[in-house]
Design a protein around this motif. Structure first.
Motif, PDB file in Angstrom:
ATOM      1  N   SER A 131       0.844  -1.192   0.000  1.00 38.91           N
ATOM      2  CA  SER A 131       0.000   0.000   0.000  1.00 38.91           C
ATOM      3  C   SER A 131       0.880   1.244   0.000  1.00 38.91           C
ATOM      4  O   SER A 131       2.064   1.166   0.319  1.00 38.91           O
ATOM      5  N   VAL A 134       0.650   7.665   3.275  1.00 43.63           N
ATOM      6  CA  VAL A 134      -0.117   8.872   2.972  1.00 43.63           C
ATOM      7  C   VAL A 134       0.374  10.007   3.858  1.00 43.63           C
ATOM      8  O   VAL A 134       0.465   9.853   5.084  1.00 43.63           O
ATOM      9  N   SER A 213      -1.270   3.597   4.992  1.00 45.41           N
ATOM     10  CA  SER A 213      -2.657   3.855   4.603  1.00 45.41           C
ATOM     11  C   SER A 213      -3.646   3.236   5.583  1.00 45.41           C
ATOM     12  O   SER A 213      -4.645   3.849   5.965  1.00 45.41           O
ATOM     13  N   SER A 217      -6.801   5.573   7.115  1.00 48.47           N
ATOM     14  CA  SER A 217      -7.903   5.626   6.149  1.00 48.47           C
ATOM     15  C   SER A 217      -9.224   5.994   6.825  1.00 48.47           C
ATOM     16  O   SER A 217     -10.021   6.762   6.277  1.00 48.47           O
ATOM     17  N   VAL A 230       0.216  10.896  -1.648  1.00 45.87           N
ATOM     18  CA  VAL A 230       0.591   9.497  -1.424  1.00 45.87           C
ATOM     19  C   VAL A 230       2.059   9.335  -1.814  1.00 45.87           C
ATOM     20  O   VAL A 230       2.587  10.095  -2.627  1.00 45.87           O
ATOM     21  N   SER A 236      -2.779   6.462  -6.117  1.00 46.61           N
ATOM     22  CA  SER A 236      -3.431   5.261  -5.596  1.00 46.61           C
ATOM     23  C   SER A 236      -4.923   5.284  -5.893  1.00 46.61           C
ATOM     24  O   SER A 236      -5.588   6.302  -5.665  1.00 46.61           O
ATOM     25  N   SER A 238      -7.079   4.009  -4.195  1.00 47.51           N
ATOM     26  CA  SER A 238      -7.764   4.144  -2.904  1.00 47.51           C
ATOM     27  C   SER A 238      -7.942   5.604  -2.513  1.00 47.51           C
ATOM     28  O   SER A 238      -8.755   5.922  -1.644  1.00 47.51           O
ATOM     29  N   TYR A 239      -7.156   6.494  -3.148  1.00 43.60           N
ATOM     30  CA  TYR A 239      -7.235   7.922  -2.827  1.00 43.60           C
ATOM     31  C   TYR A 239      -7.341   8.742  -4.108  1.00 43.60           C
ATOM     32  O   TYR A 239      -6.414   9.472  -4.482  1.00 43.60           O
ATOM     33  N   LYS A 293      -8.977  -3.459   0.975  1.00 48.45           N
ATOM     34  CA  LYS A 293      -9.197  -2.354   0.046  1.00 48.45           C
ATOM     35  C   LYS A 293      -9.614  -1.093   0.795  1.00 48.45           C
ATOM     36  O   LYS A 293      -9.193   0.018   0.467  1.00 48.45           O
ATOM     37  N   GLU A 295      -8.659  -0.259   3.588  1.00 48.41           N
ATOM     38  CA  GLU A 295      -7.463   0.259   4.248  1.00 48.41           C
ATOM     39  C   GLU A 295      -6.407   0.724   3.240  1.00 48.41           C
ATOM     40  O   GLU A 295      -5.283   1.054   3.611  1.00 48.41           O
ATOM     41  N   GLY A 296      -6.757   0.733   1.953  1.00 45.92           N
ATOM     42  CA  GLY A 296      -5.824   1.197   0.939  1.00 45.92           C
ATOM     43  C   GLY A 296      -4.802   0.167   0.523  1.00 45.92           C
ATOM     44  O   GLY A 296      -3.794   0.494  -0.103  1.00 45.92           O
TER      45      GLY A 296
END
Length: 331
Positions: A131, A134, A213, A217, A230, A236, A238-239, A293, A295-296
């Motif tokens: 991951s 961040v 992450s 998160s 990131v 990412s 995720s972000y 996912k 949690e990134g």
């Protein structure tokens, strides 16, 4: 006499063979029965952080797959050395697992005297996932971008602080790389885990954290923390909308965070293979994938050998960076 001698030799050979067969059968039965009792995953951080969250998700899945309780045991401190040493000195029977992170590959370069030999004390089981870190600040912070931080840090050397989850953790090295490539002077404040560091960040005691992450998160989603960038080479999924540190004004910057499972060296291969297979089954579970996912994290479970090779590559890369930056085991 000759016949008696031959008979005796044959009887001895048969007895030896039977003993050998019995030993092999007993060993096979013992390994086939694994696990016969609860297992533990040692997390070398305080509860509530990213490593703890990932470990508990894994423990839940392994409990179902293995048919034995799998508990998480938090042993924070010493830049993950305390918990890592505990597993290194545990019986090599597969019942003590280490949830290792970025620090596992970096500590040998930073700490001149470890109470274990990282390369010889552990056997790899499986990589769990990777991951980004961040860069986060409190939503009460005046900083809204990496450029804001760089501008203030250059105008006020030594005034800003960044937290980490101990010397040698990804949060620490990510900050040190930011200082080096960004040409800024920011004070490092180490903690024993994510929980205390994040609490101080939200409370205004420190200015920022290059957090894993998984550790932040939830706070980003509920509006307690603001994600500025990131640390990976690319943005990412995720972000969405959050830029990388490199594109925000620090060219060449990138840091990956990862989680992997190790056991003490000498653990039988059959046991390692069984644990690897169980982890693969857990990683294929939709609930586990969704949890990671959120949690990134991106699940990336492979063979024990793949984890071993990956960590060796990380060790080589970060040893150079640590030496170039002059990072030591002193805060």
């Amino acid at each position: 006499m000759k016949n008696s001698w031959i008979k005796a030799r044959c009887a001895k050979s048969i007895a030896t063979a039977l003993v050998a067969v019995g030993t092999v059968m007993a060993s096979s039965l013992a390994q086939a029965a694994f696990p016969e009792r609860p297992l533990r995953i040692v997390v070398p951080f305080t509860p509530g952080g990213g490593t703890d969250i990932v470990a508990r998700q894994l423990a839940k899945g392994l409990t179902d797959v293995l048919g034995q309780s799998v508990i998480v045991e938090n042993r924070p401190g010493g830049s993950t050395i305390i918990g890592t040493e505990n597993v290194a000195k545990s019986p090599a029977d597969g019942y003590s697992l280490l949830m290792a992170t970025f620090a596992h590959a970096v500590n040998p370069a930073i700490h001149r005297k470890l109470p274990y030999d990282t390369d010889k004390a552990f056997a790899p089981v499986a990589l769990i996932g990777k991951s980004p870190n961040v860069l986060v600040v409190s939503t009460k912070s005046k900083f809204n971008s990496v450029q804001d931080i760089l501008a203030y840090a250059r105008a006020h050397p030594g005034r800003l602080t960044f937290g980490s989850y101990g010397n040698g953790t990804s949060a620490h090295l990510a900050g040190e790389m930011f200082k080096s490539l960004g040409h800024v002077d920011i004070l490092h404040v180490p903690y024993k885990g994510a929980g205390p560091g994040i609490n101080d960040l939200m409370g205004g005691q420190i200015d920022m954290i290059f957090s894993t992450s998984a550790s932040v998160s939830g706070q980003i989603k509920n509006g307690q923390l603001r994600a500025l960038a990131v640390t990976t080479k690319e943005r990412s999924p995720s972000y969405p909308g959050v830029p990388t540190v490199a594109e925000s004004g620090v060219p060449g910057y990138f840091v990956d965070s990862w989680y992997g499972v190790f056991v003490p060296q000498g653990t039988p291969k059959d046991v390692i293979d069984k644990l690897n297979s169980a982890i693969k089954k857990v990683s294929a579970n939709a609930e586990f994938q969704t949890a990671l996912k959120l949690e990134g994290l991106v699940a990336d479970v492979g063979t024990p050998e793949a984890l071993g090779d990956y960590v060796k590559e990380e060790e080589a890369r970060w040893t150079k960076i640590v030496q170039q930056a002059g990072i030591t085991d002193k805060p």
